[in-house]
Design a protein around this motif. Structure first.
Motif, PDB file in Angstrom:
ATOM      1  N   PHE A  85       0.829  -1.204   0.000  1.00  0.00           N
ATOM      2  CA  PHE A  85       0.000   0.000   0.000  1.00  0.00           C
ATOM      3  C   PHE A  85       0.868   1.261   0.000  1.00  0.00           C
ATOM      4  CE2 PHE A  85      -2.213   3.297   2.517  1.00  0.00           C
ATOM      5  CZ  PHE A  85      -3.311   3.520   1.687  1.00  0.00           C
ATOM      6  N   SER A  86       1.911   1.264   0.832  1.00  0.00           N
ATOM      7  CA  SER A  86       2.805   2.421   0.944  1.00  0.00           C
ATOM      8  C   SER A  86       3.522   2.693  -0.374  1.00  0.00           C
ATOM      9  CB  SER A  86       3.846   2.189   2.038  1.00  0.00           C
ATOM     10  OG  SER A  86       3.223   1.989   3.274  1.00  0.00           O
ATOM     11  N   LEU A  87       4.053   1.652  -0.973  1.00  0.00           N
ATOM     12  CA  LEU A  87       4.785   1.828  -2.228  1.00  0.00           C
ATOM     13  C   LEU A  87       3.865   2.272  -3.360  1.00  0.00           C
ATOM     14  CD1 LEU A  87       7.242  -1.184  -2.043  1.00  0.00           C
ATOM     15  CD2 LEU A  87       7.806   1.249  -1.891  1.00  0.00           C
ATOM     16  N   MET A  88       2.688   1.675  -3.438  1.00  0.00           N
ATOM     17  CA  MET A  88       1.739   2.070  -4.484  1.00  0.00           C
ATOM     18  C   MET A  88       1.296   3.518  -4.284  1.00  0.00           C
ATOM     19  SD  MET A  88      -0.487  -1.429  -4.905  1.00  0.00           S
ATOM     20  CE  MET A  88      -1.735  -0.631  -5.877  1.00  0.00           C
ATOM     21  N   GLY A  89       1.023   3.903  -3.045  1.00  0.00           N
ATOM     22  CA  GLY A  89       0.620   5.279  -2.758  1.00  0.00           C
ATOM     23  C   GLY A  89       1.721   6.276  -3.072  1.00  0.00           C
ATOM     24  N   TYR A  90       2.956   5.925  -2.718  1.00  0.00           N
ATOM     25  CA  TYR A  90       4.098   6.795  -2.991  1.00  0.00           C
ATOM     26  C   TYR A  90       4.272   7.007  -4.491  1.00  0.00           C
ATOM     27  CZ  TYR A  90       8.855   8.543  -3.194  1.00  0.00           C
ATOM     28  OH  TYR A  90       9.962   9.304  -3.467  1.00  0.00           O
ATOM     29  N   ILE A  91       4.219   5.926  -5.246  1.00  0.00           N
ATOM     30  CA  ILE A  91       4.383   6.019  -6.700  1.00  0.00           C
ATOM     31  C   ILE A  91       3.265   6.850  -7.311  1.00  0.00           C
ATOM     32  CG2 ILE A  91       4.340   4.678  -8.850  1.00  0.00           C
ATOM     33  CD1 ILE A  91       5.846   2.456  -7.215  1.00  0.00           C
TER      34      ILE A  91
END
Length: 174
Positions: free
Chosen positions: A52-58
């Motif tokens: 979730f964190s990586l997808m949101g950051y991207i």
């Protein structure tokens, strides 16, 4: 998807608004990634949080700090200096990306993975302050208005460097 969204809404919401939202959300998502590593170090792996964190950051990067600087470079530099100034800006951007990539392992070893991401999240929040302080909104402005605002600055005392701004106005025939 985020870049396409940015293209569709940048003229409605403005460049500065998208940069602020992007930087803020990138900081939030990086802090969430730090939280994932904190939980992992305590034996509580929440793999969904990392994803979730990586997808949101991207996503946050792709609608703001990814595309908007390229647009701003085209809007704030006069025709005469745009190619050189954009080249320098591009070189600096890639130099910083390289530096982050090369130094991550050392930061991670010194501060643990969660510490590295806390540092990067803090940098994203510092970017919010930088945008609030130094970036002007160019939405709907002519080049002449952009140059005048750069010359005047936020406090009316010269903004981006009085001599620099005056040289831009003179070089562009204004």
């Amino acid at each position: 998807f985020g870049t396409l969204m940015s293209v569709l809404i940048v003229d409605r919401l403005g460049r500065k608004s998208l940069l602020l939202l992007s930087s803020f959300l990138m900081g939030v998502f990086i802090f969430l990634l730090a939280l994932f590593f904190i939980l992992k170090s305590m034996g509580d792996e929440q793999d969904w949080l990392a994803l979730f964190s990586l997808m949101g950051y991207i996503f946050a990067f792709s609608f703001g700090l990814g595309p908007i600087p390229w647009l701003l470079m085209a809007e704030i530099f006069p025709d005469r200096t745009r190619a050189t100034a954009s080249s320098v800006g591009t070189m600096l951007g890639w130099t910083f990306a390289f530096t982050i990539t090369e130094t991550f392992i050392y930061i991670e070893q010194a501060l643990k993975p969660y510490g590295a991401f806390i540092v990067y999240g803090a940098i994203c929040f510092a970017c919010v302050g930088f945008i609030l302080t130094f970036v002007i909104e160019t939405k709907g402005l002519s080049k002449e208005e952009v140059f005048r605002r750069l010359q005047k600055g936020r406090d009316g005392r010269g903004g981006m460097g009085g001599e620099f701004s005056e040289a831009i106005l003179e070089d562009d025939g204004h």
